[in-house]
Design an enzyme around this catalytic site. Structure first.
Site, short mmCIF file in Angstrom:
data_model
loop_
_atom_site.label_atom_id
_atom_site.label_comp_id
_atom_site.label_asym_id
_atom_site.label_seq_id
_atom_site.Cartn_x
_atom_site.Cartn_y
_atom_site.Cartn_z
N HIS A 311 0.85 -1.18 0.00
CA HIS A 311 0.00 0.00 0.00
C HIS A 311 0.88 1.22 0.00
O HIS A 311 1.93 1.22 0.64
CB HIS A 311 -0.92 0.00 1.23
CG HIS A 311 -2.09 0.89 1.04
ND1 HIS A 311 -2.03 2.24 1.25
CD2 HIS A 311 -3.34 0.61 0.62
CE1 HIS A 311 -3.22 2.76 0.97
NE2 HIS A 311 -4.03 1.80 0.58
N ASP A 368 -7.96 -5.45 -0.15
CA ASP A 368 -8.44 -6.23 -1.29
C ASP A 368 -8.08 -7.70 -1.21
O ASP A 368 -8.64 -8.52 -1.91
CB ASP A 368 -7.87 -5.66 -2.59
CG ASP A 368 -8.52 -4.34 -2.90
OD1 ASP A 368 -9.72 -4.23 -2.66
OD2 ASP A 368 -7.82 -3.42 -3.36
N1 ACO Z 1 4.38 -7.33 -5.02
C1 ACO Z 1 5.73 -7.28 -5.18
N2 ACO Z 1 6.47 -6.18 -4.95
C2 ACO Z 1 5.83 -5.08 -4.55
C3 ACO Z 1 4.44 -5.07 -4.36
C4 ACO Z 1 3.70 -6.25 -4.61
N3 ACO Z 1 2.38 -6.28 -4.45
N4 ACO Z 1 4.06 -3.82 -3.97
C5 ACO Z 1 5.17 -3.09 -3.90
N5 ACO Z 1 6.27 -3.85 -4.26
C6 ACO Z 1 7.66 -3.45 -4.24
C7 ACO Z 1 8.01 -2.48 -5.37
O1 ACO Z 1 8.40 -3.18 -6.54
C8 ACO Z 1 9.13 -1.68 -4.76
O2 ACO Z 1 10.28 -2.48 -4.78
P1 ACO Z 1 11.75 -1.79 -4.92
O3 ACO Z 1 11.90 -0.93 -3.71
O4 ACO Z 1 12.69 -2.95 -4.98
O5 ACO Z 1 11.71 -1.00 -6.20
C9 ACO Z 1 8.71 -1.56 -3.28
O6 ACO Z 1 7.90 -2.71 -3.03
C10 ACO Z 1 7.96 -0.30 -2.96
O7 ACO Z 1 6.77 -0.27 -3.72
P2 ACO Z 1 6.22 1.00 -4.47
O8 ACO Z 1 6.17 0.71 -5.92
O9 ACO Z 1 6.92 2.24 -4.06
O10 ACO Z 1 4.76 1.07 -3.91
P3 ACO Z 1 3.68 2.07 -4.44
O11 ACO Z 1 3.32 2.93 -3.31
O12 ACO Z 1 4.08 2.74 -5.69
O13 ACO Z 1 2.51 1.09 -4.84
C11 ACO Z 1 0.71 -0.37 -4.66
C12 ACO Z 1 1.53 0.72 -3.97
C13 ACO Z 1 0.24 0.13 -6.05
C14 ACO Z 1 -0.52 -0.66 -3.82
C15 ACO Z 1 1.60 -1.63 -4.82
O14 ACO Z 1 1.96 -2.11 -3.54
C16 ACO Z 1 0.93 -2.72 -5.63
O15 ACO Z 1 1.03 -2.72 -6.86
N6 ACO Z 1 0.22 -3.69 -4.97
C17 ACO Z 1 -0.49 -4.72 -5.66
C18 ACO Z 1 -1.83 -4.18 -6.15
C19 ACO Z 1 -2.81 -3.96 -5.02
O16 ACO Z 1 -3.02 -4.81 -4.18
N7 ACO Z 1 -3.46 -2.79 -5.07
C20 ACO Z 1 -4.49 -2.42 -4.09
C21 ACO Z 1 -4.08 -1.23 -3.30
S1 ACO Z 1 -5.18 -0.93 -2.00
C22 ACO Z 1 -6.53 -0.20 -2.66
O17 ACO Z 1 -6.54 0.40 -3.68
C23 ACO Z 1 -7.72 -0.42 -1.88
#
Ligand code: ACO
Length: 433
Positions: A311, A368
């Site tokens: 998140h 989710d």
């Molecule tokens: N699986 C694997 N790696 C992940 C995930 C994941 N679900 N989420 C984040 N990461 C990693 C990123 O690749 C990044 O790695 P790095 O530091 O090596 O580059 C690190 O964790 C930080 O992540 P960010 O990209 O900075 O997180 P951001 O805030 O941009 O994205 C998000 C948040 C979109 C929710 C992301 O965690 C994601 O894509 N999750 C899966 C989709 C999801 O469940 N979305 C629902 C969100 S909640 C809602 O809308 C109710």
């Protein structure tokens, strides 16, 4: 709305010039540097793609502390609302700032329910969509269609009465739109809305009811109610920011909310609940090997992410996922549903929470991760999940749209740093190789 000014200032030095940036402090002691005059004073702008450090407004609707796992609507903890409130009370709280008293609640409930029906002639629009249409596409489009029946509600500067009418119309008719779309897409007769049922029960009845069918099961209604409350607002998330940005052009609430639906559709946002189930299903089809998916999620050469994990703001736990996880266990037990996908979800959660990649990046299950399992257990088809999220988020979108319009905030218009070619002449077609 103006932010509380403080006596603190931050100093910014650039090329020998130092300027003072006023600091504003929120009621929960959050601080921000005010940079509204930065470009005028220095010629420089700030850069923050993804807006992780950028406040776009002052708001008094929802407080969220991602480090401590706190979420409150108008000051009231989400745990208390999920346990005790109705979705209509919660909507009133978000939109009007206070929990309604008995008379206000009766009035609000009645004013919403007497607007449930769609305008005459609107149903024929649903037949124009191909069978392949995603329910979120239909929902977004039909909210815009709805606006064409209410030209009197498109005033860019609505009066207090018009504002109330817009809110009641959208609160009442969007669930009906979603339910009619569901029935029509399956070739089923439309089930008329019923004012004698609560907000959640009425929606479930419009989807699953009909002649000879019982009223919705109270366990299912209860789970659905909780789902709506937990999703009702989440401050400046992608879809809510979209509603506010679109609304800032002083277009109407219908197009702002329709844009919010489109933003929510994405798998990184509301579409994640559908993506979680699809991911769990493919793990199941592949023999239940969740390790492969964890490895894929960690592999930086693959675009795959573990759906339902991570998140932008919650870095310890998502308070909503704790509530929903408990609700999920209760619903499955009460309905006697044994879902192998839940076992896979639990395995995946356990494995990820022990894995260094997820631990160091503070990636925990989000709301989710479990909401999909509940929706599946209560019989909602997977591609409808994000529609339910949209119904839940509707009061939050309306609250933010109202707050934005009332604040008189100017049109949203971010800047950029241009990195393209510098000036070059136009070459006629004959001279291009
Ligand atoms: N699986 C694997 N790696 C992940 C995930 C994941 N679900 N989420 C984040 N990461 C990693 C990123 O690749 C990044 O790695 P790095 O530091 O090596 O580059 C690190 O964790 C930080 O992540 P960010 O990209 O900075 O997180 P951001 O805030 O941009 O994205 C998000 C948040 C979109 C929710 C992301 O965690 C994601 O894509 N999750 C899966 C989709 C999801 O469940 N979305 C629902 C969100 S909640 C809602 O809308 C109710």
């Amino acid at each position: 709305m103006t932010a509380a000014a403080s006596t603190e200032t931050a100093k910014l030095s650039l090329n020998g010039q130092t300027i003072d940036l006023p600091v504003i402090i929120g009621t929960e002691k959050e601080k921000a540097f005010e940079i509204g005059k930065l470009r005028d004073q220095t010629g420089v702008i700030t850069m923050d793609p993804g807006f992780g450090n950028t406040g776009s407004c002052v708001s008094s609707i929802t407080f969220l502390d991602g480090e401590r796992g706190v979420l409150r609507y108008r000051g009231i903890p989400i745990e208390q609302l999920a346990e005790q409130a109705t979705s209509t009370e919660t909507a009133h709280l978000l939109i009007y700032g206070e929990l309604p008293n008995k008379r206000e609640l009766e009035q609000f409930t009645q004013r919403v329910s007497e607007r449930y029906a769609l305008p005459d002639g609107m149903e024929r629009f649903f037949d124009a969509f191909p069978k392949s249409a995603h329910p979120m596409a239909v929902l977004s489009a039909m909210i815009t269609v709805l606006s064409s029946y209410y030209p009197q509600l498109l005033n860019p500067y609505p009066t207090r009465e018009e504002m109330d009418e817009i809110i009641l119309t959208l609160m009442a008719k969007i669930p009906t739109l979603a339910a009619v779309a569901y029935r029509r897409s399956r070739g089923l007769d439309v089930v008329a809305p019923r004012a004698d049922l609560g907000y959640s029960a009425n929606y479930l009845n419009m989807v699953f009811g009909g002649p000879g069918k019982k009223d919705p099961d109270p366990t299912i209604v209860q789970a659905f109610r909780q789902m709506l409350i937990l999703h009702a607002d989440h401050e400046q998330n992608c879809s809510t920011s979209t509603v506010r940005l679109v609304g800032s052009s002083r277009t109407n609430a219908f197009s702002s909310i329709s844009s919010g639906v489109s933003a929510l559709w994405g798998p990184l946002h509301g579409g994640a609940n559908q993506a979680v189930i699809e991911m769990l299903e493919s793990i199941q089809k592949g023999g239940g090997d969740s390790k492969k998916y964890i490895a894929m999620a960690k592999d930086k050469t693959s675009m795959f992410r573990l759906m339902g994990f991570g998140h932008r703001v919650y870095k310890n736990f998502d308070p909503r996922s704790r509530i929903i996880k408990k609700a999920c266990d209760q619903v499955l037990a009460k309905l006697g549903v044994k879902d192998p996908l839940l076992d896979i979800a639990k395995q995946l959660e356990e494995a990820a929470l022990k894995d260094e990649y997820f631990v160091t990046r503070k990636l925990y299950p989000n709301v989710d991760f479990y909401s999909g399992i509940i929706l599946r257990a209560i019989g909602i088809p997977t591609n409808e999940f994000t529609v339910i999220f949209a119904l839940g988020r509707l009061p939050g979108w309306l609250a933010h749209w109202k707050e934005l319009v009332e604040s008189g905030q100017r049109i949203g218009r971010p800047r950029q740093i241009y990195m393209g070619p510098t000036e070059r002449p136009y070459r006629p077609l004959t001279q291009r190789g």
